[in-house]
Design a protein around this motif. Sequence first.
Motif, PDB file in Angstrom:
ATOM      1  N   UNK A  17       0.800  -1.230   0.000  1.00  0.00           N
ATOM      2  CA  UNK A  17       0.000   0.000   0.000  1.00  0.00           C
ATOM      3  C   UNK A  17       0.834   1.282   0.000  1.00  0.00           C
ATOM      4  N   UNK A  18       2.065   1.210  -0.464  1.00  0.00           N
ATOM      5  CA  UNK A  18       2.911   2.392  -0.620  1.00  0.00           C
ATOM      6  C   UNK A  18       2.673   2.983  -2.008  1.00  0.00           C
ATOM      7  N   UNK A  19       2.899   4.287  -2.134  1.00  0.00           N
ATOM      8  CA  UNK A  19       2.776   4.925  -3.431  1.00  0.00           C
ATOM      9  C   UNK A  19       3.802   4.335  -4.385  1.00  0.00           C
ATOM     10  N   UNK A  20       3.376   3.969  -5.570  1.00  0.00           N
ATOM     11  CA  UNK A  20       4.254   3.351  -6.559  1.00  0.00           C
ATOM     12  C   UNK A  20       5.214   4.405  -7.116  1.00  0.00           C
ATOM     13  N   UNK A  21       6.474   4.044  -7.186  1.00  0.00           N
ATOM     14  CA  UNK A  21       7.510   4.920  -7.730  1.00  0.00           C
ATOM     15  C   UNK A  21       8.630   4.045  -8.280  1.00  0.00           C
ATOM     16  N   UNK A  22       9.496   4.656  -9.059  1.00  0.00           N
ATOM     17  CA  UNK A  22      10.655   3.930  -9.582  1.00  0.00           C
ATOM     18  C   UNK A  22      11.510   3.434  -8.418  1.00  0.00           C
ATOM     19  N   UNK A  23      11.693   4.272  -7.421  1.00  0.00           N
ATOM     20  CA  UNK A  23      12.467   3.876  -6.232  1.00  0.00           C
ATOM     21  C   UNK A  23      11.828   2.671  -5.551  1.00  0.00           C
ATOM     22  N   UNK A  24      10.524   2.710  -5.398  1.00  0.00           N
ATOM     23  CA  UNK A  24       9.825   1.597  -4.753  1.00  0.00           C
ATOM     24  C   UNK A  24      10.013   0.304  -5.551  1.00  0.00           C
ATOM     25  N   UNK A  25       9.875   0.380  -6.859  1.00  0.00           N
ATOM     26  CA  UNK A  25      10.013  -0.804  -7.707  1.00  0.00           C
ATOM     27  C   UNK A  25      11.415  -1.390  -7.599  1.00  0.00           C
ATOM     28  N   UNK A  26      12.422  -0.552  -7.653  1.00  0.00           N
ATOM     29  CA  UNK A  26      13.810  -1.028  -7.672  1.00  0.00           C
ATOM     30  C   UNK A  26      14.319  -1.445  -6.285  1.00  0.00           C
ATOM     31  N   UNK A  27      14.040  -0.650  -5.267  1.00  0.00           N
ATOM     32  CA  UNK A  27      14.651  -0.906  -3.962  1.00  0.00           C
ATOM     33  C   UNK A  27      13.748  -1.577  -2.940  1.00  0.00           C
ATOM     34  N   UNK A  28      12.439  -1.352  -2.996  1.00  0.00           N
ATOM     35  CA  UNK A  28      11.576  -1.763  -1.893  1.00  0.00           C
ATOM     36  C   UNK A  28      10.576  -2.865  -2.211  1.00  0.00           C
ATOM     37  N   UNK A  29      10.177  -3.008  -3.447  1.00  0.00           N
ATOM     38  CA  UNK A  29       9.104  -3.931  -3.821  1.00  0.00           C
ATOM     39  C   UNK A  29       9.601  -5.371  -3.725  1.00  0.00           C
ATOM     40  N   UNK A  30       9.145  -6.087  -2.729  1.00  0.00           N
ATOM     41  CA  UNK A  30       9.651  -7.435  -2.468  1.00  0.00           C
ATOM     42  C   UNK A  30       9.341  -8.421  -3.593  1.00  0.00           C
ATOM     43  N   UNK A  31       8.325  -8.152  -4.369  1.00  0.00           N
ATOM     44  CA  UNK A  31       7.969  -9.044  -5.482  1.00  0.00           C
ATOM     45  C   UNK A  31       9.124  -9.170  -6.483  1.00  0.00           C
ATOM     46  N   UNK A  32       9.922  -8.104  -6.624  1.00  0.00           N
ATOM     47  CA  UNK A  32      11.011  -8.107  -7.601  1.00  0.00           C
ATOM     48  C   UNK A  32      12.377  -8.310  -6.952  1.00  0.00           C
ATOM     49  N   UNK A  33      12.390  -8.712  -5.705  1.00  0.00           N
ATOM     50  CA  UNK A  33      13.647  -8.867  -4.977  1.00  0.00           C
ATOM     51  C   UNK A  33      14.622  -9.810  -5.687  1.00  0.00           C
ATOM     52  N   UNK A  34      14.113 -10.921  -6.188  1.00  0.00           N
ATOM     53  CA  UNK A  34      15.003 -11.904  -6.827  1.00  0.00           C
ATOM     54  C   UNK A  34      15.583 -11.395  -8.150  1.00  0.00           C
TER      55      UNK A  34
END
Length: 95
Positions: free
Chosen positions: A42-59
Amino acid sequence: METFLILILARIVTTRTRRGHSHLIHLHLIAKEDCPVCELCDEQMSITHIILEYSKFYSSKHILGNPLTMKQALGKKNSKNIYNFFTIISLVKLL
């Protein structure tokens, strides 16, 4: 010819990512809708969120060298990898 088009697309993706501007993040402004929100946290979507924080893309972050900061993720060293990262996580067409 196809390789040339991929190189152009890679430059576009890299530039938009570094500037933080993309259709994914800013299309809501044109549509006059609420800002997109991450489906997991539920965080605002951003490039930073996608690259650093979004656990779905961690791998997939290994493509960018598992960055801890946006400077590391989007540095010149990763110019070729930025396009590959967004292609693998299936967001390249939304940038």
